[in-house]
Design a protein around this motif. Structure first.
Motif, mmCIF file in Angstrom:
data_model
loop_
_atom_site.group_PDB
_atom_site.id
_atom_site.type_symbol
_atom_site.label_atom_id
_atom_site.label_comp_id
_atom_site.label_asym_id
_atom_site.label_seq_id
_atom_site.Cartn_x
_atom_site.Cartn_y
_atom_site.Cartn_z
ATOM 1 N N UNK A 125 0.868 -1.311 0.036
ATOM 2 C CA UNK A 125 -0.034 0.215 -0.208
ATOM 3 C C UNK A 125 0.788 1.210 0.117
ATOM 4 N N UNK A 126 0.306 2.169 -0.771
ATOM 5 C CA UNK A 126 1.365 3.592 -0.696
ATOM 6 C C UNK A 126 0.812 4.356 0.551
ATOM 7 N N UNK A 127 1.852 4.904 1.046
ATOM 8 C CA UNK A 127 1.969 5.753 2.225
ATOM 9 C C UNK A 127 1.602 7.251 1.990
ATOM 10 N N UNK A 128 0.790 7.766 3.009
ATOM 11 C CA UNK A 128 0.835 9.291 3.033
ATOM 12 C C UNK A 128 0.903 9.767 4.444
ATOM 13 N N UNK A 129 2.395 10.502 4.253
ATOM 14 C CA UNK A 129 2.429 11.279 5.300
ATOM 15 C C UNK A 129 2.825 12.650 5.118
ATOM 16 N N UNK A 130 2.528 13.545 6.214
ATOM 17 C CA UNK A 130 2.839 15.075 5.977
ATOM 18 C C UNK A 130 3.712 15.397 7.252
ATOM 19 N N UNK A 131 4.929 16.013 7.081
ATOM 20 C CA UNK A 131 5.757 16.330 8.249
ATOM 21 C C UNK A 131 5.963 17.916 8.295
ATOM 22 N N UNK A 138 2.488 9.527 -20.716
ATOM 23 C CA UNK A 138 1.768 9.174 -19.860
ATOM 24 C C UNK A 138 2.376 7.944 -19.336
ATOM 25 N N UNK A 139 2.343 8.031 -17.921
ATOM 26 C CA UNK A 139 2.656 6.654 -17.393
ATOM 27 C C UNK A 139 1.554 5.871 -16.693
ATOM 28 N N UNK A 140 1.734 4.630 -17.049
ATOM 29 C CA UNK A 140 0.280 4.022 -16.847
ATOM 30 C C UNK A 140 0.673 2.666 -15.978
ATOM 31 N N UNK A 141 0.048 2.772 -14.693
ATOM 32 C CA UNK A 141 0.079 1.589 -13.955
ATOM 33 C C UNK A 141 -1.265 1.478 -12.868
ATOM 34 N N UNK A 142 -1.287 0.769 -12.273
ATOM 35 C CA UNK A 142 -2.563 0.594 -11.225
ATOM 36 C C UNK A 142 -2.911 1.989 -10.443
ATOM 37 N N UNK A 143 -2.287 2.843 -10.278
ATOM 38 C CA UNK A 143 -2.573 4.281 -9.675
ATOM 39 C C UNK A 143 -2.808 3.847 -8.098
ATOM 40 N N UNK A 144 -2.651 2.750 -7.535
ATOM 41 C CA UNK A 144 -3.070 2.565 -6.146
ATOM 42 C C UNK A 144 -2.078 2.014 -5.341
ATOM 43 N N UNK A 145 -1.423 0.748 -6.049
ATOM 44 C CA UNK A 145 -0.496 -0.021 -5.100
ATOM 45 C C UNK A 145 0.899 0.445 -5.444
ATOM 46 N N UNK A 146 1.804 -0.272 -4.835
ATOM 47 C CA UNK A 146 3.176 -0.058 -5.090
ATOM 48 C C UNK A 146 3.713 -1.087 -6.237
ATOM 49 N N UNK A 147 2.923 -1.632 -6.938
ATOM 50 C CA UNK A 147 3.287 -2.726 -7.784
ATOM 51 C C UNK A 147 4.337 -2.029 -8.826
#
Ligand code: MIG
Length: 791
Positions: A452-458, A709-718
């Protein structure tokens, strides 16, 4: 030492003799014997280390450079023909070292030399005096106030809680230092740039000609400073090379690119439900709601106030069903509180910072007496990641917001906080406290689901923090100078590696006026990170707080952001691949002397240019045109042709124009030859799909346009493992014909671009339908222009 103060260069001692000795050069002064070494790091980067014999320690404790580039390969120096000193020949640069002088010649020809008294020592302090009379641009330096070009300015590298350090003047646009420390100087001399990265986590100061015009003076206050020489020759080259060295960000989850709503003072579950309902009722897109400190139980980290937030998990899940993700603040300070699990477990594991007395270091933050995890140690990071992972999971949260990690310790002297069980001085890790907190926090996401992709803000950060987190630029004020400075600040942070950043939109402290709020949204609607946030007890500043007319204007630009999410996403992808920032100075795209200081306009990616209103209308010049009152500003159009998306026509560049901006407009221009994906479907908050787009083409008669354009699932880290596809679309216009070519390569079965959705702007004669003259608004409810070209 006070901020902004430097040590006089005459207070340093400089070497008198130098000679080659083995793999280094030995330099002797009256009172010192030092060694200079050089390592080849990559083809575009060499590292010079001038070892200060009196330094507080020998090693380098910076986590700035990615691990694979830390070792390097030692280069043996060659004796100088003229006797004394020697030359290191690396691929990227040749470095000539004399007893007190250093001359660098980059492979691309740029020469940077020191003065005769060029490098030396003063106890544990080291100095570099560069003589750069031809330098006209100084950029980077991490997070900064004031202007884009730091020529004539001075910068301090020490992370601070700005409001706490400058309670009387944080609202001005000239405080320094700020929350982030990235000791990178990008210097532009003539037509060339190079980067000097001083890899030290200790306090530094850099003076770009303030104390002496034509000089660039760097003083490291302690420790060893590894100087990485980053090749250009263009600004783009420097940034790409620097981010290769210090790491590039992974792709964020798509929702994180949307609009964020936050406020210190949202307290109850009902308030959050009402907020979601308000956005829905008014048809304003929103991707995330944020929990500031009020959600906690007595400000204890990893807890919820059960009275106001009885069922956080259910709340977050219900918001997610509406496409709204949730992010919660976590402060490093852990309340000293018997029986509080987090405190007890940290105490038992011995993960808190110590003082010289061997006790846990105690500060004063929101929960009162607090201790601080030592994120610089593996055990501390692991402990924190475990708690954060559990908290995120149990509460069904989507992201973490890391605050107060400068670190902020209230009335307690921060310098007393020691690391490594009390064995390591504060200064060694002060600037990296937030960075290591981000590193530890990112691990929490990996623990939960490595895919899963992470979201952090510091708030605080150091070189390379982009590997772990996005950054917001801290506590600003609701005033025009802070709106104005948000552009250079975000740009310089981007050039320093942290593309994913942005200010508190509308301003944090103070009260936004309706005019300021609208102009801030219009100025920032394509910033990489876009969040409205305000301090408790200030006037509320959600998009609808100032009535329907103001709300309409805000909604227009927010919707446009969502329409352009696929484009922004491609910009983030480029950043991940190359280090190119999302928000760029014009100089990044057009290496033109005239653009060296421009910082009230910017490029978003390589294709869009925004020139917002960042000054109040009061006292400004206005014109009436088309029955509308328009505020005037200058807009510099770099060479080439620009499609004005408000007016719907081509404008020739290579000049500066006066331009009238109505109250509901945000001037935005597409660059000739651009291909921009435009989200086509219904806006669905954070669930808005990024791959359902029309392809908007900006080409002139007889011209071509190209987009990638870069194409992938836009959701995972695959994409990191399995790769992604790259599609290039090329449209050539000739007479009434448009020919379209799409080339897609890569390991995936692709096909994201639909050829029936190509929209060509402003090519006259292409079709009777063409662009609609008089359709003034791309930033708008209507998508203007629609002439599907014959494929
Ligand atoms: O002492 O959590 O910069 O965004 O709203 C203030 C409360 C602590 C500082 C952050 C700000 C946040 C606030 N925090």
């Amino acid at each position: 030492m006070l901020f902004g103060q430097k040590v006089h260069p005459l207070s340093f001692e400089y070497g008198a003799r130098a000679s080659v000795k083995g793999k280094g050069i030995e330099v002797r002064g009256e009172s010192f014997k030092a060694r200079v070494g050089c390592d080849a790091i990559t083809d575009f980067c060499a590292r010079v280390r001038i070892e200060n014999p009196n330094a507080t320690h020998a090693g380098n404790y910076s986590d700035g450079v990615v691990e694979k580039y830390r070792a390097g390969r030692a280069i043996a120096p060659q004796k100088r023909a003229g006797g004394g000193g020697g030359r290191f020949e690396a691929k990227g640069a040749i470095i000539d070292i004399g007893a007190s002088r250093m001359a660098i010649e980059f492979a691309h020809g740029l020469k940077i030399e020191t003065a005769a008294e060029g490098y030396g020592f003063n106890g544990a302090k080291s100095i570099f005096n560069f003589d750069v009379p031809g330098a006209t641009g100084f950029y980077g330096f991490g997070e900064r106030t004031k202007r884009f070009n730091k020529s004539g300015d001075s910068l301090d590298f020490y992370t601070v809680d700005v409001m706490a350090v400058w309670p009387q003047s944080y609202w001005r646009d000239d405080y320094d230092p700020a929350y982030v420390s990235i000791p990178l100087a990008i210097i532009r001399v003539g037509e060339q740039c190079c980067g000097l990265y001083f890899d030290s986590a200790e306090r530094l100061v850099m003076d770009c000609g303030q104390i002496q015009p034509g000089r660039f003076i760097v003083q490291a206050m302690a420790g060893q400073t590894d100087l990485y020489l980053i090749n250009g020759p263009t600004l783009r080259d420097v940034v790409r090379n620097f981010t290769a060295l210090t790491g590039r960000a992974e792709l964020p989850p798509g929702w994180a690119l949307g609009y964020h709503q936050c406020r210190w003072g949202y307290e109850t579950a009902e308030e959050f439900e009402a907020l979601a309902a308000n956005f829905a009722r008014r048809d304003i897109p929103i991707s995330a709601l944020w929990y500031d400190i009020d959600y906690m139980d007595g400000y204890r980290v990893f807890t919820w106030d059960k009275k106001d937030m009885p069922r956080p998990r259910a709340l977050n899940e219900s918001l997610k069903k509406q496409g709204i993700r949730t992010v919660a603040i976590v402060d490093p300070g852990v309340k000293i509180d018997k029986g509080y699990e987090v405190y007890e477990s940290g105490k038992a594991a011995g993960v808190f910072c110590k003082t010289a007395s061997g006790r846990d270091y105690v500060g004063q933050v929101w929960p009162g007496d607090t201790v601080f995890p030592d994120f610089t140690q593996e055990t501390g990071r692991e402990w924190w990641a475990g708690w954060l992972a559990r908290f995120l999971k149990e509460s069904a949260l989507d992201g973490a917001w890391l605050d107060m990690n400068d670190p902020s310790t209230g009335w307690c002297a921060t310098e007393d906080m020691l690391f490594g069980g009390g064995t390591l001085p504060h200064a060694r890790y002060h600037n990296q406290y937030g960075h290591f907190m981000a590193k530890a926090s990112r691990r929490a996401f990996e623990k939960l689901d490595p895919d899963r992709r992470a979201f952090l803000l510091t708030r605080s950060g150091f070189t390379g923090t982009q590997r772990y987190s996005a950054i917001w630029t801290g506590d600003n004020d609701s005033n025009w100078s802070h709106l104005r400075m948000s552009i250079p600040c975000t740009i310089n942070l981007g050039l320093s590696g942290v593309a994913f950043n942005g200010p508190d939109v509308g301003g944090f402290a103070g009260n936004a006026t309706p005019e300021l709020l609208v102009r801030w949204y219009q100025a920032g609607f394509l910033f990489p990170f876009f969040r409205n946030h305000s301090i408790s007890n200030s006037k509320t500043q959600e998009p609808w707080q100032f009535g329907p007319e103001i709300m309409d204007r805000i909604r227009d630009v927010l919707r446009t952001r969502y329409r352009l999410l696929p484009y922004l996403y491609q910009c983030f992808f480029e950043n991940h691949l190359t280090g190119d920032p999302v928000l760029r100075p014009l100089l990044y795209e057009f290496e033109d002397r005239e653009l060296e200081n421009i910082d009230d306009q910017y490029m978003v990616g390589g294709s869009l240019m925004v020139a917002p209103i960042v000054r109040p209308g009061e006292g400004a010049d206005f014109i009436m045109s088309g029955g509308v009152r328009r505020q005037l500003r200058h807009i510099t159009l770099p060479a080439g042709w620009w499609y004005d998306l408000n007016i719907g026509e081509w404008v020739e560049g290579g000049r500066t124009i006066r331009y009238g901006v109505a109250a509901d407009e945000a001037p935005i221009f597409a660059r000739e030859g651009a291909v921009i994906p435009w989200y086509h479907g219904k806006l669905k908050n954070g669930d808005t799909l990024l791959d359902d787009f029309e392809t908007h083409v900006f080409a002139r008669d007889g011209g071509t346009a190209t987009g990638t354009f870069y194409i992938e699932d836009q959701e995972t880290r695959a994409y990191l493992k399995d790769g992604f596809n790259t599609a290039t679309i090329t449209v050539a216009l000739s007479g009434r014909e448009a020919s379209v070519k799409v080339r897609e390569t890569g390991p995936l079965k692709g096909g994201a671009i639909r050829l029936d959705r190509i929209v060509v702007y402003g090519a006259s004669g292409l079709s009777g339908k063409g662009w609609k003259p008089g359709t003034r608004r791309w930033v708008a409810r209507d998508i203007p222009v629609s002439a599907p070209a014959k494929a």
